[in-house]
Design a protein around this motif. Structure first.
Motif, mmCIF file in Angstrom:
data_model
loop_
_atom_site.group_PDB
_atom_site.id
_atom_site.type_symbol
_atom_site.label_atom_id
_atom_site.label_comp_id
_atom_site.label_asym_id
_atom_site.label_seq_id
_atom_site.Cartn_x
_atom_site.Cartn_y
_atom_site.Cartn_z
ATOM 1 N N UNK A 350 1.058 -1.274 0.114
ATOM 2 C CA UNK A 350 -0.090 -0.053 -0.025
ATOM 3 C C UNK A 350 0.819 1.284 -0.033
ATOM 4 N N UNK A 354 1.271 4.219 -2.806
ATOM 5 C CA UNK A 354 0.924 5.634 -2.384
ATOM 6 C C UNK A 354 2.081 6.562 -2.773
ATOM 7 N N UNK A 360 -4.209 9.328 -6.180
ATOM 8 C CA UNK A 360 -4.943 9.931 -5.077
ATOM 9 C C UNK A 360 -6.002 8.982 -4.473
ATOM 10 N N UNK B 254 1.203 0.397 11.965
ATOM 11 C CA UNK B 254 1.139 1.192 10.651
ATOM 12 C C UNK B 254 2.064 2.582 11.001
ATOM 13 N N UNK B 255 2.931 2.085 11.973
ATOM 14 C CA UNK B 255 3.686 3.345 12.466
ATOM 15 C C UNK B 255 5.213 3.284 12.238
ATOM 16 N N UNK B 256 5.843 3.853 11.445
ATOM 17 C CA UNK B 256 7.271 4.037 11.180
ATOM 18 C C UNK B 256 8.083 4.139 12.458
ATOM 19 N N UNK B 257 7.585 4.641 13.600
ATOM 20 C CA UNK B 257 8.144 4.716 14.676
ATOM 21 C C UNK B 257 8.144 3.594 15.605
ATOM 22 N N UNK B 291 -8.265 4.105 11.935
ATOM 23 C CA UNK B 291 -7.702 4.682 10.747
ATOM 24 C C UNK B 291 -8.495 4.215 9.281
ATOM 25 N N UNK B 318 -7.229 8.835 14.626
ATOM 26 C CA UNK B 318 -6.579 8.176 15.621
ATOM 27 C C UNK B 318 -6.080 8.873 16.894
ATOM 28 N N UNK B 338 -11.759 12.808 11.468
ATOM 29 C CA UNK B 338 -11.399 13.232 10.181
ATOM 30 C C UNK B 338 -12.276 13.341 8.926
ATOM 31 N N UNK C 23 3.295 11.542 0.515
ATOM 32 C CA UNK C 23 2.220 10.728 -0.348
ATOM 33 C C UNK C 23 1.812 9.703 0.500
ATOM 34 N N UNK C 24 2.659 9.210 1.504
ATOM 35 C CA UNK C 24 2.275 7.927 2.230
ATOM 36 C C UNK C 24 1.098 8.341 3.449
ATOM 37 N N UNK C 25 0.757 9.428 3.605
ATOM 38 C CA UNK C 25 0.058 9.858 4.242
ATOM 39 C C UNK C 25 -1.548 9.083 4.427
ATOM 40 N N UNK C 26 -1.921 8.480 5.728
ATOM 41 C CA UNK C 26 -3.087 7.749 5.806
ATOM 42 C C UNK C 26 -4.099 8.500 6.503
ATOM 43 N N UNK C 27 -3.994 9.653 6.640
ATOM 44 C CA UNK C 27 -5.088 10.619 7.304
ATOM 45 C C UNK C 27 -5.325 10.122 8.632
ATOM 46 N N UNK C 28 -4.586 9.701 9.447
ATOM 47 C CA UNK C 28 -4.980 9.332 10.681
ATOM 48 C C UNK C 28 -5.333 10.536 11.465
ATOM 49 N N UNK C 50 -3.762 16.077 2.994
ATOM 50 C CA UNK C 50 -4.656 15.460 1.884
ATOM 51 C C UNK C 50 -4.615 16.434 0.678
ATOM 52 N N UNK C 53 -1.461 16.103 -1.136
ATOM 53 C CA UNK C 53 -1.342 15.040 -1.845
ATOM 54 C C UNK C 53 -2.194 14.888 -3.222
ATOM 55 N N UNK C 54 -3.345 15.650 -3.157
ATOM 56 C CA UNK C 54 -4.279 15.925 -4.245
ATOM 57 C C UNK C 54 -3.887 17.287 -5.004
ATOM 58 N N UNK C 79 4.367 11.575 13.605
ATOM 59 C CA UNK C 79 3.752 11.225 12.557
ATOM 60 C C UNK C 79 3.859 9.579 12.162
ATOM 61 N N UNK C 80 2.977 8.697 12.160
ATOM 62 C CA UNK C 80 3.170 7.488 11.961
ATOM 63 C C UNK C 80 3.654 6.823 10.560
ATOM 64 N N UNK C 81 3.487 7.827 9.577
ATOM 65 C CA UNK C 81 3.946 7.376 8.326
ATOM 66 C C UNK C 81 5.347 8.010 7.734
#
Lengths: 706, 413, 364
Positions: A350, A354, A360, B254-257, B291, B318, B338, C23-28, C50, C53-54, C79-81
């Motif tokens: 995924x 992305x 998008x 789902x967290x890079x940290x 999420x 989240x 969100x 881009x890898x944002x998952x909008x958390x 977002x 991103x758009x 940020x987790x991403x």
């Protein structure tokens, strides 16, 4: 037979049994039952205690022993004499000593009754001689040559079994063959892979243990595990014989014609994911249109279409996004989703998709698709962008779901139907989380998307498991043993056909389709299909069916062996049939926790409460039992009954039982059916107490005086 | 179908996957050695209160499996045992197994007299430290094998000796030593399972500091009938039944940290927790902050049940911070809804962090991916399965174990 | 209803400028929650992510929320991403300077390191021309006396005029910025008058109160405080110095309170800028990465300060390179003051304007 048996009875006084019961008196009671030996020991499970039993068996040539001690679920390996002699475990610990009061007379009587019941059972049953079919075939049929079927065939062949792989189309590979590329299974996730199925097909075609039949249909499947006789047709009809079957017929896509509100059918630029895959595969170099929009969950997770999630569509849309982007660097791809479902390591894939600037994503509900000259206007509400949006797309791809293929194509000649029983949404899935391969047709196992919606890697894993179950079934059948859940059980239903009236209740009520019909309409048992649950035994009004170690007569005899207080003693006698699977362990746990219940209750464990025959009820009532309680595993939509419908049948049969009671002029409340879960131990004393109160309110059984 | 190789198959790990692999192999007709490092079989599944989607108790499925083990003479179960070394190749492996003493022999009848006289106490690790047991203890109510163990970190051994004196069955041996055993096996299945991610590393969620922030596996124990509340959900700080609970999805996943991957089972697990809670406490209010809601296949029905329940709210956003309210020890969580583009602060009585799966590995060289998940085929004849391989739910683990059983059988035919 | 048409060029530029994965944002929404400056209603920066991103340039460029951000980097840390929202917003700001720069070419040359030579050349050429016209384009003899090189009158007048000229040119861009922001809020309802908003914003700015709210890196408040007040002090000193040149009390004696103030300001600036530079270089984990316009401003301010002190020192010590250093110093002044609307220094104005509008509609 009864007189011939040399029986030894061993009474243990350990674990507090001796503190509550007078074991000497127990041994005296046992001695009156025609036993050869009766001994007491403080710890039968100890090396010394066990040695005594062993020595007696050898010296006295005992044919059976009763171990009156703890639960049969404890020290099972120790007291397992591997069918050389009969062993009856009489539970005077949990069922008498632990739930009763020390020194109390009624508890002592209960223990004595259990002794008598156990000895009676030993006398009236025998070690089952396994029913071993002659001519057991070791080959295995795999129906369906898609990725699941081919994998199952390869895995089975590697284990040394000959596999007949039947495919109705001209080619192997099923839907997996129609893929252009495949999602990577492992790191790195940045490259799409060539479809795995090609290698698998090559491997299967080169394997001398796999006989492949293409363009072949199944006309009929007869028989049973160990010997299924299959009529197949490829140009002409042929007969093959196999020992077990793996059904891997796969799926078909949801019919998108129902999705006209998303533009399908009204515009030729609206395709399903499968149609798009075919388009690309046909011409990978084509220049795709500039703006392509994916609508996820198209006709899925929707009560008006497919209510479930098809699992593969999120990953597939991401994969197809990569197709588009690789083919046309100026393209833009939109993905409108409800949730993005890329569990486990697929999350990496995924992220990979992305990373592309021109892809998008948003959550949203597609409200409308309108054609505007050459383009499609898509209106989306409830987005993450904070506004409702409209997108002008050149093409829309609907991520549609999967529905299972028809198992009726198996053409089983079972009386209960041509296909496999469906669980939900037409999938032939198992309702047991801990046992995913239950199909209710012994020896036939479903694999892959036929069973549940899943993607290719899940299909491959599933196929291996189904093939193992098929192999296991053949091996167990060779030993004359049952498979899960009564794995290893060598008993099987023995029918005394003289009394049979062809009512066929056994045939209809067997959850596994064990019984076929002869031309005359008489039930025809197929013992290899049997799971030994005894539901048929419970269903038969003429008491035709019994098992060597669990029979109508033996349970009737057990019921009658219990001491019955006379009408003046004001002591109740209640019989409780308790299912061995969930209810009995719950009872034992209650006892272990120090909970108590009435010593007037006599517990008989049964394989399933569906195995309870009406005659036992009438026998009990005519003996003078004041009430009969049936405790089993939960029925219903989320059934826990290990034999699918045993509990449910008991509920249904309740109506017939009411008639029995009425003819005997007894109150219907004397019979009660209760369902528990294995963890409901705290409810057990409550159930018993409530029931005892109810029976007391009704009053004693008038038959006591007779 | 000749069996070329009569050596047994070794299954390492006695959780649901290992147990399944062992019984499936044995029921085909082959010998199996099943080893487990704890004193009991069942792994994480035995600690669960119920599992999805039927919300039935795992004790039921495990009981059938234990029955299958009990009466199948081909299975040898060794608890308190770990793999120390493995050498050889397909069909011919040599495994060194180490059994750590439990100080209680198989003659134990679980009569419980020793517990009453034992003076030492230890934290109850089965219940993740909620509550305590004596130094001699039964791992849990339906322990298989049904046998007591002694925790030698807390036991005073011969200087106390009370249990030895009271035991009628001479079942306690305080001088028991570690045992090493060499076995020759034809194939190996690694079913070593997983651990929960350390929630203490999520610094804005304050798992270590705030008592009423628990993880999903701990919540499972709080709900369980054999757990610290004995069937009542009692929150850690004041043992009261919480009426308002918040679930934090993707806590550390789902967290890079933390864990970059998705653990697949936490979404259905939280939905299960929410429904179970609601069934037991119909007046309770539950909110799940997520999420993406990841349930697949038929489990979607499960989600539908949650959506239709008016007392359960699903919020897409989240939870990024948790604060404690000093007197009540309630918690205030903060997240952005969100879909509505609004930051919300919610006061709640208990927070459950849906933390992810971290794979275990045996103490030998393994081929793993960057997240320490083992490759399915380590080499010909050695197979890793279930959550040691990738995060999966119980049903999939059973499936995987069954498929691996076939792979091992291929090595002996 | 928005008709979506992503501006891919804008997105690519944003990615280039911010170097953020984006881009890898998952909008958390973690970023919005950890941001202590984000309001509850339509918080930032999740929605900005977002929009970025758009490629929704129109949503980002005249978005006051982008300026309510103080680039503390908390969002990026949590940020987790790992998509670095703080840097994305910083990138948007950088693009904004360029977007509203009038004349445009000045915005362009400040946006990319490849134009740095041109950006430097302009002041070098123009200052040289002025000196030529003044007739002093040569190194004077004798003890260092900067007025011999660049007569005060010429210096003060030319630089003042150039400043006003530059700001005057920039005005139309800023006016458009103001208008574009207001257009983001079609149902614009004044909750406070502009005057009150301005006053409140000034108070917030001078007190550094919003820095205080950005919890994680407290040192940012300190460093910015030093730089801000150092600069303010320097402005006063410079104003006084200009007056002093007219009243012929220039150069100021070392013990002149204004001189002392000036040196103190210089030290404050060095301390503050030094902290900023070290944090941005060596503590990227907590302070995020910096983009070109960040560095350009920091470096030019740093050189301005250091060169000023060095120039003072070279006068007192009569260094031979004094006049060259002085020239360099003047180039730095140009960079910082005259180029102000086209560099990150323009945040003085942009942020203040955005804060005013945000406060007016109650978005604070």
């Amino acid at each position: 037979m009864v007189l011939d048996k040399k029986i030894g009875i061993y009474i243990c006084s350990g674990c507090g049994i001796g503190n509550c019961l007078d074991v000497t008196k127990l041994s005296q009671a046992a001695s009156t039952e025609n036993t050869l030996i009766c001994k007491i020991h403080k710890a039968l499970c100890s090396p010394e205690g066990f040695e005594i039993i062993k020595k007696d068996i050898e010296k006295e040539q005992l044919s059976g022993i009763c171990v009156a001690a703890c639960s049969p679920r404890e020290k099972t390996e120790l007291f397992n004499f591997r069918d050389h002699i009969q062993v009856e475990r009489i539970n005077i610990r949990e069922l008498a000593a632990w739930i009763g009061e020390p020194g109390e007379e009624n508890t002592q009587v209960a223990a004595e009754d259990y002794l008598r019941m156990g000895i009676t059972k030993l006398k009236t049953t025998s070690i089952p001689e396994p029913y071993i079919e002659d001519e057991i075939c070791n080959d295995i049929l795999v129906v369906g040559g898609g990725v699941s079927g081919v994998t199952a065939a390869i895995e089975g062949a590697k284990a040394g079994y000959t596999i007949c792989l039947i495919e109705k189309e001209n080619d192997l590979g099923g839907w997996a063959n129609k893929l252009y590329k495949q999602i990577p299974f492992k790191a790195p996730y940045d490259q799409l892979k060539e479809p795995l199925v090609t290698e698998l097909i090559a491997e299967a075609e080169n394997n001398k243990f796999i006989r492949i039949y293409k363009s072949t249909a199944i006309l009929q499947i007869d028989g049973h595990p160990g010997r299924f006789e299959i009529a197949i047709k490829h140009v002409k009809t042929e007969k093959i014989v196999v020992g077990a079957i793996v059904a891997a017929m796969g799926w078909k896509p949801y019919n998108a014609k129902a999705l006209s509100q998303l533009g399908y059918g009204t515009s030729d630029k609206v395709l399903t994911n499968l149609e798009f895959e075919t388009l690309i595969k046909g011409n990978p170099k084509q220049r795709l249109p500039g703006t392509i929009l994916f609508i996820q969950c198209a006709g899925s997770r929707d009560k008006d279409h497919l209510p479930y999630c098809s699992s593969y569509c999120c990953g597939t849309s991401l994969k197809q996004t990569k197709y588009i982007r690789e083919s046309n660097p100026d393209s833009s791809v939109y993905i409108v989703y409800k949730d993005i479902r890329t569990p486990g390591m697929y999350e990496e894939f995924y992220k990979e998709v992305q990373r592309d600037d021109r892809v998008f994503f948003t959550k949203g509900d597609v409200e409308k698709v309108e054609t505007q000259s050459e383009k499609l206007k898509v209106i989306i509400k409830n987005t993450l962008l904070g506004d409702d949006i409209s997108i002008m797309a050149d093409m829309i791809i609907l991520a549609t779901g999967m529905t299972p293929a028809t198992t009726a194509d198996l053409n089983l000649s079972y009386r209960l139907g041509k296909g496999l029983p469906e669980l939900k949404y037409e999938f032939s899935d198992s309702h047991f989380i801990c046992f995913p391969y239950e199909t209710r047709r012994t020896g036939i196992y479903a694999a892959g998307a036929l069973r549940a919606p899943m993607d290719i890697s899940a299909c491959i894993e599933d196929a291996g498991g189904a093939m193992l179950k098929a192999i296991q079934c053949i091996e167990a059948t060779k030993r004359g043993e049952a498979v899960h859940p009564r794995a290893g059980d060598k008993s099987y239903p023995v029918l005394f056909m003289d009394r049979c009236t062809d009512c066929k209740r056994c045939t209809e009520e067997c959850p596994f389709g064990m019984y076929d019909e002869t031309e005359k309409g008489t039930p025809l048992p197929n013992p290899a299909r049997c799971r030994r649950c005894g539901i048929c035994m419970g269903s038969c009004p003429e008491r035709v069916i019994s098992f060597a170690d669990f029979s109508i007569n033996s349970v009737s005899a057990m019921i009658k062996s219990v001491s019955m207080p006379d009408e003046f003693e004001e002591k109740l006698r209640v019989l409780a049939f308790v299912c061995e699977n969930d209810a009995y362990p719950a009872l034992e746990m209650a006892a272990r926790k120090g909970l108590k219940w009435s010593p007037f209750i006599r517990i008989i464990p049964v394989r399933c409460i569906g195995s309870i025959n009406k005659v036992w009820i009438s026998d009990a009532l005519s003996c003078g039992y004041d009430g009969i309680l049936q405790i089993g595993c939960k029925p219903g939509d989320d059934y826990q009954c290990h034999y699918i419908q045993g509990s449910e049948l008991t509920q249904k049969r309740g109506e017939n039982l009411q008639e029995t009671l009425q003819t005997m002029m007894l109150e219907p409340e004397r019979i009660k059916t209760v369902f528990v879960e294995i963890t409901d131990y705290h409810k057990i004393p409550v159930i018993f107490e409530e029931y005892m109160n109810e029976i007391e309110a009704i009053g004693p059984n008038p038959f006591k005086s007779m | 179908m000749t069996v070329r190789n009569k050596k047994p198959i070794l299954v390492i790990g006695g959780g649901i996957s290992g147990i399944t692999a062992a019984v499936e192999i044995a029921e085909v007709g082959h010998e199996v050695i099943l080893i487990e490092k704890e004193a009991y079989l069942g792994g994480h599944v035995v600690k669960m209160n119920n599992y999805f989607p039927k919300l039935c108790p795992p004790a039921c499925g495990l009981e059938i499996n234990f029955q299958r083990i009990r009466q199948n003479t081909r299975i040898e179960v060794m608890v308190s045992t770990e793999l120390v070394a493995l050498s050889g190749e397909r069909g011919d492996f040599k495994a060194s197994l180490r059994t750590t003493p439990l100080y209680v022999k198989n003659t134990c009848t679980a009569c419980r007299k020793c517990v009453d006289v034992c003076p030492e106490v230890r934290p109850d690790d089965f219940n993740y430290g909620f509550g305590s047991t004596k130094a001699i203890y039964l791992p849990h109510d339906m322990a298989f094998p049904m046998k007591y163990s002694i925790d030698d970190r807390y036991c005073k051994k011969e200087s106390c000796n009370k249990c030895v004196e009271i035991c009628e069955y001479e079942a306690i041996d305080l001088f028991a030593k570690e045992e090493m055993k060499e076995v020759e096996v034809s194939a190996v299945i690694l079913a070593t399972g997983w651990e929960n991610y350390n929630a203490g590393l999520l610094d804005k969620l304050h798992y270590n500091e705030f008592k009423n922030v628990v993880t999903n596996v701990e919540f499972e124990r709080l709900l369980a009938p054999g757990g610290p509340g004995k069937g009542s959900l009692l929150r850690p700080s004041d043992q009261k039944e919480p009426k308002d609970i918040v679930f934090v999805q993707c806590a550390g996943s789902r967290d890079e940290n933390h864990l970059p991957y998705c653990s697949a089972v936490c979404c259905p697990a939280s939905l299960k927790h929410a429904l179970t809670c609601q069934e037991r406490y119909p007046g309770s209010k539950i909110r799940i902050f997520y999420i993406d809601l990841r349930v697949t296949g038929r489990n979607e029905d499960f989600l539908k049940r949650v959506e239709e329940n008016k007392n359960i709210e699903l919020v897409k956003g989240k939870v990024a911070s948790i604060e404690e309210i000093p007197d009540s020890k309630n918690l205030r969580i903060e997240a952005e809804n969100t879909m509505k583009s609004k930051k919300i602060r919610v006061e709640t009585e208990l927070v459950v962090l849906a933390t992810g799966i971290v794979p275990n590995q045996p103490a030998i060289e393994m081929k793993t991916n960057q997240y320490n998940f083992m490759s399915g085929e380590q080499k010909s004849g050695v197979y890793a399965i279930a959550c040691g391989k990738k995060p999966m739910d119980v049903s999939s683990s059973v499936k995987d174990a069954t498929a691996a059983a076939l792979k091992t059988i291929q090595t002996i035919r | 209803m928005i008709e979506v048409l992503p501006d891919i060029q804008f997105k690519k530029e944003l990615r280039r400028v911010s170097k953020a994965p984006l881009n890898e944002c998952i909008q958390c929404g973690t970023c919005s929650v950890v941001c202590s400056l984000a309001p509850d209603e339509k918080p930032f920066p999740r929605k900005e992510m977002i929009w970025a991103g758009w490629g929704m340039k129109e949503k980002l460029i005249a978005n006051p929320d982008v300026w309510l951000c103080y680039q503390c980097g908390d969002c990026s840390t949590y940020c987790p991403r790992g998509v670095k929202p703080s840097e994305v917003l910083a990138g948007v700001r950088q693009i904004t300077y360029r977007q509203y720069a009038r004349p445009r070419f000045l915005g362009e040359i400040m946006s990319h390191p490849k134009w740095l030579p041109v950006a430097l050349l302009i002041p070098v050429v123009i200052i040289s021309v002025i000196l030529k016209i003044a007739g002093t384009l040569s190194i004077p003899e004798g003890p260092v006396n900067y007025s011999k090189f660049f007569p005060h009158a010429w210096l003060n007048v030319s630089f003042t005029l150039l400043t006003f000229f530059s700001y005057g040119l920039a005005y139309s861009g800023l006016k458009k910025f103001w208008k574009d922001i207001k257009m983001q809020f079609p149902d614009f309802q004044m909750k406070k008058s502009y005057f009150n908003s301005f006053r409140e914003s000034l108070i917030a700015i001078f007190s550094h109160s919003r820095f205080g709210k950005c919890s994680s890196q407290k040192s940012r408040r300190v460093s910015h405080f030093l730089v801000f007040y150092g600069f303010v002090l320097l402005l006063f000193v410079t104003a006084y110095a200009i007056v002093a040149t007219i009243t012929h009390h220039y150069p100021l004696g070392f013990l002149n309170p204004f001189k002392i103030a000036g040196n103190v300001a210089g030290l404050m600036l060095i301390a503050g800028l030094g902290m900023m530079i070290i944090n941005r270089l060596f503590n990227r984990k907590n302070f995020g990465s910096s983009n070109y316009s960040d560095w350009l401003l920091l470096v030019s301010l740093f050189f301005l300060t250091v060169s000023g002190l060095v120039v003072e020192m070279s006068r007192l010590l009569n260094w031979g390179s004094a006049y060259h250093l002085y020239f360099l110093h003047l180039v730095c002044v140009w960079f910082v003051i005259i180029y102000l609307p086209y560099t990150k220094f323009g945040h003085l104005i942009y942020r203040t304007l955005a804060m005013m509008i945000a406060t007016s509609i109650g978005r604070n």
